[in-house]
Motif scaffolding. Structure first.
Motif, PDB file in Angstrom:
ATOM      1  N   ASP A  70      -1.127 -17.073   0.496  1.00  0.00           N
ATOM      2  CA  ASP A  70      -0.542 -16.635  -0.769  1.00  0.00           C
ATOM      3  C   ASP A  70      -0.458 -15.114  -0.796  1.00  0.00           C
ATOM      4  OD1 ASP A  70      -0.583 -19.283  -2.302  1.00  0.00           O
ATOM      5  OD2 ASP A  70      -2.678 -19.093  -1.683  1.00  0.00           O
ATOM      6  N   ILE A  71      -1.400 -14.473  -0.101  1.00  0.00           N
ATOM      7  CA  ILE A  71      -1.474 -13.009  -0.054  1.00  0.00           C
ATOM      8  C   ILE A  71      -1.640 -12.599   1.403  1.00  0.00           C
ATOM      9  CG2 ILE A  71      -2.690 -10.940  -0.852  1.00  0.00           C
ATOM     10  CD1 ILE A  71      -3.885 -12.746  -3.103  1.00  0.00           C
ATOM     11  N   PHE A  72      -0.836 -11.645   1.841  1.00  0.00           N
ATOM     12  CA  PHE A  72      -0.910 -11.130   3.205  1.00  0.00           C
ATOM     13  C   PHE A  72      -1.101  -9.626   3.122  1.00  0.00           C
ATOM     14  CE2 PHE A  72       1.681 -10.171   7.264  1.00  0.00           C
ATOM     15  CZ  PHE A  72       0.555 -10.239   8.068  1.00  0.00           C
ATOM     16  N   VAL A  73      -2.250  -9.160   3.593  1.00  0.00           N
ATOM     17  CA  VAL A  73      -2.564  -7.728   3.632  1.00  0.00           C
ATOM     18  C   VAL A  73      -2.439  -7.287   5.077  1.00  0.00           C
ATOM     19  CG1 VAL A  73      -4.293  -5.963   3.133  1.00  0.00           C
ATOM     20  CG2 VAL A  73      -4.195  -8.038   1.724  1.00  0.00           C
ATOM     21  N   VAL A  74      -1.551  -6.338   5.345  1.00  0.00           N
ATOM     22  CA  VAL A  74      -1.293  -5.953   6.732  1.00  0.00           C
ATOM     23  C   VAL A  74      -1.390  -4.443   6.900  1.00  0.00           C
ATOM     24  CG1 VAL A  74       1.219  -6.042   6.365  1.00  0.00           C
ATOM     25  CG2 VAL A  74       0.322  -6.220   8.665  1.00  0.00           C
ATOM     26  N   MET A  75      -2.209  -4.047   7.891  1.00  0.00           N
ATOM     27  CA  MET A  75      -2.475  -2.633   8.128  1.00  0.00           C
ATOM     28  C   MET A  75      -1.940  -2.137   9.465  1.00  0.00           C
ATOM     29  SD  MET A  75      -6.239  -2.147   6.388  1.00  0.00           S
ATOM     30  CE  MET A  75      -7.084  -3.567   7.041  1.00  0.00           C
ATOM     31  N   SER A  76      -1.228  -2.980  10.208  1.00  0.00           N
ATOM     32  CA  SER A  76      -0.645  -2.540  11.480  1.00  0.00           C
ATOM     33  C   SER A  76       0.650  -3.288  11.745  1.00  0.00           C
ATOM     34  CB  SER A  76      -1.612  -2.770  12.643  1.00  0.00           C
ATOM     35  OG  SER A  76      -1.691  -4.143  12.969  1.00  0.00           O
ATOM     36  N   ALA A  77       1.560  -2.633  12.485  1.00  0.00           N
ATOM     37  CA  ALA A  77       2.829  -3.270  12.839  1.00  0.00           C
ATOM     38  C   ALA A  77       2.595  -4.503  13.695  1.00  0.00           C
ATOM     39  CB  ALA A  77       3.726  -2.267  13.567  1.00  0.00           C
ATOM     40  N   GLU A  78       1.627  -4.439  14.604  1.00  0.00           N
ATOM     41  CA  GLU A  78       1.332  -5.586  15.467  1.00  0.00           C
ATOM     42  C   GLU A  78       0.853  -6.786  14.653  1.00  0.00           C
ATOM     43  OE1 GLU A  78      -1.494  -6.861  19.273  1.00  0.00           O
ATOM     44  OE2 GLU A  78      -1.559  -4.801  18.538  1.00  0.00           O
ATOM     45  N   GLY A  79       0.025  -6.526  13.655  1.00  0.00           N
ATOM     46  CA  GLY A  79      -0.446  -7.604  12.787  1.00  0.00           C
ATOM     47  C   GLY A  79       0.693  -8.237  12.005  1.00  0.00           C
TER      48      GLY A  79
END
Length: 194
Positions: A70-79
């Protein structure tokens, strides 16, 4: 049963697992909900993609694995590249806007913050995950900001509490300044029945 599925991803060394742990603690211990977390790493401890998944629920979590967050927290382009397609069509995307260039679906709630730059302005880039956590807390309202602050204080190394709380507050302030209180309700994911 209400259930919110969350994936937090970035590269090793960004504090992805600590962010997941603090979120679970804020929701389970301080907000009285139930939470589980599963973490995974690439072959190297630092630099490769890593991920933490959480399930937060009003009821005991019987199945700890997520299907589509429901929630996607992304801190890198690869992730983002690795896990971005998992996000539900109406899921909330929260991202590091200097490192991730998301392809958004029409109407999808998305909130970006330059969390690394904000952390650097506090004098320590290492707290960018806590900046992101403050931003996440303000956007999702899974627990109150004070409940998240209590979880931060209880989870970070002794002697770093003040810096980490400043980082958390900076993330909240960035959300308030750039997205405003009027948008908070739109950011909170609907609970889903299972």
């Amino acid at each position: 049963m209400s259930r919110t599925e969350i994936r937090i991803t970035g590269f090793g060394g960004q504090g992805v697992v600590l962010s997941g742990y603090i979120t679970g603690r804020a929701c389970a211990i301080h907000a009285g909900k139930h939470a589980t977390m599963i973490q995974s790493f690439g072959p190297e401890a630092r630099g490769s993609a890593c991920s933490a998944t959480l399930v937060v629920s009003d009821e005991p979590v019987l199945y700890p694995y997520i299907q589509r967050p429901d929630i996607f927290v992304v801190m890198s382009a690869e992730g983002y590249e690795k896990y971005g397609q998992e996000l539900k069509d109406d899921g909330v995307l929260i991202y590091e806007k200097d490192l991730v260039q998301p392809v958004l679906k029409e109407g999808q709630p998305a909130y970006g913050i330059p969390s690394t730059r904000v952390a650097e302005s506090l004098g320590r880039a290492i707290v960018q995950n806590i900046v992101m956590l403050g931003f996440f807390a303000a956007a999702t309202k899974l627990a109150t900001r004070e409940q998240f602050r209590e979880a931060v204080k209880a989870s970070v190394p002794p002697g770093t509490e003040d810096l980490n709380l400043k980082a958390f507050d900076a993330g909240c302030a960035y959300f308030d300044e750039h997205y405003g209180q009027a948008r908070v309700a739109a950011a909170a994911p609907a609970t889903h029945s299972s």
